[in-house]
Design a protein around this motif. Structure first.
Motif, PDB file in Angstrom:
ATOM      1  N   GLU A  38       0.817  -1.218   0.000  1.00 31.27           N
ATOM      2  CA  GLU A  38       0.000   0.000   0.000  1.00 31.27           C
ATOM      3  C   GLU A  38       0.848   1.263   0.000  1.00 31.27           C
ATOM      4  N   THR A 194      -6.448 -14.408 -10.065  1.00 30.31           N
ATOM      5  CA  THR A 194      -7.878 -14.605  -9.864  1.00 30.31           C
ATOM      6  C   THR A 194      -8.386 -13.955  -8.584  1.00 30.31           C
ATOM      7  N   VAL A 195      -7.492 -13.859  -7.597  1.00 30.06           N
ATOM      8  CA  VAL A 195      -7.961 -13.343  -6.308  1.00 30.06           C
ATOM      9  C   VAL A 195      -6.784 -12.740  -5.551  1.00 30.06           C
ATOM     10  N   ARG A 197      -5.660 -12.166  -1.881  1.00 29.67           N
ATOM     11  CA  ARG A 197      -6.032 -12.648  -0.555  1.00 29.67           C
ATOM     12  C   ARG A 197      -5.450 -11.738   0.502  1.00 29.67           C
ATOM     13  N   PHE A 201      -9.978 -10.089   3.804  1.00 33.84           N
ATOM     14  CA  PHE A 201     -10.823 -10.050   2.619  1.00 33.84           C
ATOM     15  C   PHE A 201     -10.293 -10.965   1.533  1.00 33.84           C
ATOM     16  N   ARG A 202     -11.128 -11.197   0.574  1.00 34.24           N
ATOM     17  CA  ARG A 202     -10.745 -11.874  -0.650  1.00 34.24           C
ATOM     18  C   ARG A 202     -11.227 -10.942  -1.753  1.00 34.24           C
ATOM     19  N   ILE A 203     -10.310 -10.353  -2.476  1.00 35.44           N
ATOM     20  CA  ILE A 203     -10.686  -9.376  -3.497  1.00 35.44           C
ATOM     21  C   ILE A 203     -10.598 -10.018  -4.880  1.00 35.44           C
ATOM     22  N   PRO A 204     -11.714 -10.026  -5.631  1.00 36.78           N
ATOM     23  CA  PRO A 204     -11.666 -10.626  -6.962  1.00 36.78           C
ATOM     24  C   PRO A 204     -10.580  -9.951  -7.797  1.00 36.78           C
ATOM     25  N   GLY A 207      -8.249 -11.796 -13.167  1.00 35.41           N
ATOM     26  CA  GLY A 207      -8.529 -13.132 -13.714  1.00 35.41           C
ATOM     27  C   GLY A 207      -9.960 -13.578 -13.478  1.00 35.41           C
ATOM     28  N   ALA A 208     -10.575 -13.098 -12.400  1.00 32.60           N
ATOM     29  CA  ALA A 208     -11.970 -13.458 -12.120  1.00 32.60           C
ATOM     30  C   ALA A 208     -12.908 -12.683 -13.046  1.00 32.60           C
ATOM     31  N   GLU A 254       1.556 -19.174  -6.814  1.00 30.92           N
ATOM     32  CA  GLU A 254       1.012 -19.545  -8.122  1.00 30.92           C
ATOM     33  C   GLU A 254       1.240 -18.486  -9.182  1.00 30.92           C
ATOM     34  N   TYR A 278      -1.498 -17.582   3.795  1.00 25.77           N
ATOM     35  CA  TYR A 278      -2.041 -18.574   2.877  1.00 25.77           C
ATOM     36  C   TYR A 278      -0.920 -19.286   2.116  1.00 25.77           C
TER      37      TYR A 278
ATOM     38  N   ASN B 177     -16.999 -12.877  -0.212  1.00 25.58           N
ATOM     39  CA  ASN B 177     -16.735 -12.849   1.222  1.00 25.58           C
ATOM     40  C   ASN B 177     -17.749 -13.661   2.021  1.00 25.58           C
ATOM     41  N   CYS B 216     -13.095 -16.752  -8.507  1.00 27.72           N
ATOM     42  CA  CYS B 216     -12.616 -16.023  -7.338  1.00 27.72           C
ATOM     43  C   CYS B 216     -12.727 -16.861  -6.059  1.00 27.72           C
TER      44      CYS B 216
END
Lengths: 309, 309
Positions: A38, A194-195, A197, A201-204, A207-208, A254, A278, B177, B216
């Protein structure tokens, strides 16, 4: 030979570290999660990069960032203490612009993505449109008649997909109609992540968004980010990079580790990224993990390097 | 035995048509593109359905429509001249509601889809939210903090995806989420139709929206539409439908014909749908076509039946 377990740099002796350091001349490093997070430099990493350079290593930054031009990435890097030439940044927007420029592209580009893509294309004289909100208002049939039927599809020679927090059904609809009404229309993407992590949160990822569009148009996009080894093919061909003497540093198995393996580089996974929990506790501990995700080396943060040498 | 070429009903003699008619007791027919198009009955088809019923055939309507409740579909049908009982309509929203009801579902449902899903769930006493516009305004980080971090994920027991012209990145973010913060959270979809092919347009289908979300969350949704044979398992089990004495009528090969084959029904493809050019001239003429897409019979429109008998 592939190692099933990575070596932890912190467990090596100074002599072993010296051998390791002598095993590569070039360093490719991911940016967000390795160098900064950030916009703030990760502790000790500017010093680590400076040290690697002082030891004669050639350093390149290689990112999948599709929301900043390489000029903007360079500016961030420089402001927070990294000394690097802008030409040493490998980034998808620049790669897409160069790809189109090399083909003498003269049509317009429809962007499902950020303003930065538009700026990156403008820098090489390519016209584009699309970034920002695009919402379907009123009835679908009216929108089709007024917004889609009136699309000048001949005028658009490429659709570029990047990270887009303004992604909507309306954008999918327009993009599919550009791509499908003309088989010559190029279909490109900044990356396939794709995501993203984050612990909370999990932010698309791009790739998604892309998966939805690819499903609708029944075509795959050309991708200009890691793990596509093509993105450093020119550097390898010109012998600026010798794969067996190159180290790839990253924080996502990945993407970064797979990219390193595909290019024939050594690989180092750092634990300073938002998804590091993760990566270390799920990916590396998964017995069925793709072995190309396994790094040769791990270190909690690139900042540790200065203490180890 | 599988036929590589369908039989055209219009080329049969009256005697052959009589044999064909005697080969089935039950008719399952798709709705949009077979019975009506944009709310208007296709010429002669109400009469054809009435004729089949008068010959003693049991008729069921089976649709992938995820933007209307079965009550609304029944109303459309009745208004334009079809005489059918609402219980004879097999539709995804009803199937999802019954599925949740059978499991004594007590939590809330987050819907990426239409108001009709919400109404269908309310009819069985299930609370839901989500339909309509949901746009990410301001910065992504602020949205994450204010809208996603505050999500009460324990309260939500299922995410249902249907056709949604208001589909946005913000909805993907919320849905992922809910799905990923709780492994018990159900993930369901009305259908997998990836694209609706109109001669002038290609409209992304539920399956395209879903593909982005599945990518996702790294999980597949349970689907409640054709070609999933599960949707008529109960009718087969109760022997209301005997597969080898059943005819499936539809206008889309990879949905309706595939469904018919999976269920062990005879299949009839009609040429009255918006994508019929594509079905007859691309799918059926493709030498590599999935043989489960090939119908046993074809007819330009179900309206022809009355002339053939």
């Amino acid at each position: 030979m592939h190692k099933s377990q990575p070596t932890n740099l912190t467990e090596l002796t100074k002599a072993e570290i010296a051998v390791w350091l002598n095993s590569f001349d070039t360093v490719l490093t991911d940016c967000d999660g390795v160098l900064w997070h950030e916009g703030v430099a990760i502790d000790g990493v500017p010093e680590a990069i400076a040290l690697l350079k002082s030891l004669g290593k050639e350093v390149y930054f290689v990112t999948n960032n599709g929301i900043k031009t390489s000029g903007e990435i360079w500016q961030t890097a420089t402001t927070i203490g990294y000394d690097i030439d802008e030409s040493r940044i490998l980034a998808p927007i620049k790669a897409i612009a160069e790809y189109l420029q090399a083909r003498n592209f003269r049509k317009k580009v429809y962007i499902v993505g950020s303003e930065a893509i538009s700026n990156g294309l403008a820098a090489v004289g390519i016209e584009s449109f699309g970034p920002g909100p695009e919402i379907l208002q009123g009835k679908l049939n009216d929108y089709l008649a007024q917004q889609v039927a009136t699309q000048d599809t001949d005028d658009v020679g490429a659709v570029v997909v990047g990270f887009d927090e303004h992604f909507t059904f309306a954008k999918m609809l327009k993009a599919s109609n550009y791509i499908c009404s003309n088989s010559e229309c190029l279909f490109m993407t900044t990356n396939l992540d794709t995501v993203h992590r984050y612990p909370a949160f999990r932010i698309p990822g791009t790739g998604a968004l892309l998966a939805g569009l690819e499903t609708c148009v029944e075509r795959k996009a050309l991708q200009f980010g890691k793990p596509n080894p093509e993105i450093c093919r020119a550097l390898i061909r010109s012998e600026k990079i010798v794969p067996q003497r190159t180290l790839m540093i990253g924080d996502v198995c990945e993407i970064d580790m797979l990219f390193g393996h595909k290019c024939g580089f050594q690989t180092l996974l750092v634990g300073s990224g938002p998804s590091s929990d993760y990566e270390f506790n799920v990916v590396l501990k998964n017995p069925n993990v793709n072995e190309e995700y396994i790094p040769d080396f791990v270190v909690p943060s690139l900042g540790h390097i200065t203490k180890l040498i």
